[in-house]
Design a protein around this motif. Sequence first.
Motif, short mmCIF file in Angstrom:
data_model
loop_
_atom_site.label_atom_id
_atom_site.label_comp_id
_atom_site.label_asym_id
_atom_site.label_seq_id
_atom_site.Cartn_x
_atom_site.Cartn_y
_atom_site.Cartn_z
N ASP A 1 21.98 64.78 62.28
CA ASP A 1 22.49 66.13 62.47
C ASP A 1 22.92 66.75 61.15
OD1 ASP A 1 21.95 66.22 65.09
OD2 ASP A 1 24.02 66.16 65.82
N ALA B 1 21.40 70.16 59.53
CA ALA B 1 22.24 71.30 59.15
C ALA B 1 22.11 71.63 57.66
CB ALA B 1 23.70 71.01 59.49
N ILE C 1 29.52 72.14 55.42
CA ILE C 1 28.43 71.81 56.35
C ILE C 1 28.76 70.53 57.13
CG2 ILE C 1 26.00 71.11 56.49
CD1 ILE C 1 25.48 72.87 54.02
N GLU D 1 31.37 71.04 59.80
CA GLU D 1 30.83 71.72 60.99
C GLU D 1 30.07 70.73 61.87
OE1 GLU D 1 30.89 74.90 62.28
OE2 GLU D 1 32.61 75.07 60.94
N VAL D 2 29.33 69.82 61.24
CA VAL D 2 28.60 68.82 62.03
C VAL D 2 29.58 67.89 62.74
CG1 VAL D 2 27.01 66.86 61.88
CG2 VAL D 2 26.57 68.92 60.53
#
Length: 854
Positions: free
Chosen positions: A682, A686, A811, A814-815
């Motif tokens: 993931d 992203a 980033i 957020e993941v």
Amino acid sequence: MAQDSRAVHFPVGILGISSGSLLLLVNNYASTPGEDFIPQTALGILLLVIAAVLANAGVLGLSHGQLFSLVCLTVSGLWCGSGLVYILAGQGVLQPDDLKSSLVPGLAAFTLALILIAIVALLAKRAVLFIIALSISLACAHQIASLSATGFGRSATAANYLFVCMVGVYFGVGHLLSYITHGKVELVVTWAKEKSVQKTQQDPECTSMMLVSLVMNLLAASVLACPLLGVVPQLSTGHVPWLWTAGVFQLGMCVLSYRAMDTLGATFSGFMALLRFAEGYTALLTLYSIQPYSPVPFPVVFSVLLFITAVFSSQKSLLEGVYQLFFVAYCIAIAVEPRGFLQRGTQGVQAAIFVVSAGVLFVYALNMHFSRSIPTGQGLLKALVSRMNALTLRPQDKDLHAPYLGLSKYADAEVLGHACSVLAAFAITATVGDKGPLFVLVLPWAVVAGGVLQMLCGSVCFARGKTFESTAFILYGVMWVVWGLTRYGGLYGESRGFNVAVGIICFMLFNALVTVAALFLNVAWFAYALAFQLILISFLLDAIGSLPYGYDIGVTIIFGLVSFYCFLAHLFNGTFQSPQIPLGQALVKLSGTGGSRDVCLHVPARKAASVNQIAEIMKNGGICGMPTDTVYVLVAACNRPDAVVKAYKVKKQAQDRPMSMWISSIKQLEPVKHLLSPLLLDFMQAAWPSSISMVIPRGPWLDAFGLGEAAKHIGTPQSIAIRNPDCTVATHLINMVGPIAVTSANPTGEADTTHHNQVYAKLGDKVNGILCDGPSPENIASTVVDCTKIETGHIGFFRVGLIPKSKVLHIFEEVQRRHRHGEMNPAFEGDISDTQRNAGIDGEITEEPEQRNE
């Protein structure tokens, strides 16, 4: 409305013609027989400004409306020449009685040219261009009448310009409003009809550049033929503006022809520019009551070069080759007549050229717009040569002048560059008599041919990435200009001595470097540079008064012959694929230079066909240089272990800088997704595509890509760097080849390569191909993120490069946040265990010590 018809140069060109017409309209209506309403100097300057605007609009419109461009450039030439005449008259260089003889030859030429263009515009149903061309043509004719009889014709001239002004403003403003409003507002209903015929069939041989060149030849022929016909008393200073205007426009057409990949057209335009400047120079000397003597060797050599060019131009069309033969006759006439351009034999040939130029202009203008073209003999020579087993024509396609280590959109300029060296060399073989250098016609040949044109060719070579050739041409061009002005411009005088010698020695030192560099290119260039060094020695000996008798003539002829060989070889080899006139191999070969030119394929990255070529090379086990979103890299297909090993050995990879693996998208990891962390997958989804490299644990998943024994060269025993670049060319290539092994395209310990020229220089003889894309968009390497502990929620940084640390952290956060809420990549949900699902939810972001890892 189509984008091309909305181009702003159309209204700018039409409104420019209208503004010039308004200026001449006011001047003709308000002037009296004894006094001009607008002072002649001011009128000339304003016409020059408007001519420059029209020339710009015409050049910009070449790819959209060729007849429109022809009208703009023709009117620009008219107002440029007449504007310069008015300036000379306003400054007192021309007397009031000389104005008629100065203006009439140019006005007569443009009257005929514009009438022919108007007829073509009428047949092509281009109403606006027809009205403009016909009205300005009639205005020129009436202006000639007004010059012959004071007070007659001025009102008619003004009336014609009034008509041009009204039509031009109406259509120009309407088109401009349509452009600004994207077609929502159109003042002219019939404008749609004008647009509908804008794109017409065009014969490949007929281009606007050639048509403008024909108009300028028509202009020069008119100026030279008028003294023979008694229209004007003799060639005079007032004719210089027309002739030099034609020369400047021919230089412009030369550059545009190179831009259109037409080497022969550019060479012929360069030759015509040289003639125009020489004719103007002769006319200028009449101001000082000097009638220069024309030496025989130069025009004879010039006629040979023109004849060869005419023969090779016949492959385009027989008519073009025959037309150029008239200029061969012209040069022969110059050689026969002692006073060259001032005698009747030369002027008689120009009268014939005037007639022929008008006819060829009309034929090519018609062929440009109609499918049923007038036969010009196109393809006859190709058909004849195709029947000869000994000769094979080279395909004259768009790939003939593919970028040579550059992003240039120009054709090769070596043909004209070497031809100019031939002309300059044989020009200075002329002996200067007791009267002085100005009485011998050498200065324009040496300065314009050897100087201006060679520097132009050097600029084109530089744009094509040919650094050595551009350096040589520009250096020699500067030397010809300096020496020509000094020796044959009357500046030498009694100044021979140390001061002049020092300057020549400086040129000799520079040329010594060029000569040494030529050793790495080929024998022909080495002989060319060495012969020029001999000429510089003769200049030095002359400066210090120690020149042996005949030495300068001998070395100059040697240089001229070597230049002629290079001219013929480049012209022949550019036309025929086999046989080839040999230029010789490099005398000295070093890594990345000289002989590697023919080993490494270098193709433009912006072409899909180029990417396909490189992909085939890699599929067959080759290694290549490739542009990325950061710097250039050296790549090999992972499924070709032999190529990976070769890349590793070529790079001489250091143990602390292992190779990395690149993919085009996360889908290429589909076969091994069950072996990778879902959080990692993931995070990749992203963060990519981008300039982020991720160092992940090494594992059995690497075996799925066919690396075999070469896997030891990818990464370290514990980890491997993987990346999905944010570069269209790179991802397209990886899509075709599969995952690739990557390392920077520079020997270990050297700086990163930021241009394909650097890749070629450093690794040109060790790689199989290079995708050329010019300078790198960024000179900063990628950001390397440590993801070996990502399952515990920790990431670190080995190197912070193009992507800031804060952005990477954002980033990743957020993941992590999505994972905490159970949001996962649906493509992997079915293969994830509960242990993996909970991994990394409560982890922390850490930073590892800086390490060097690619």
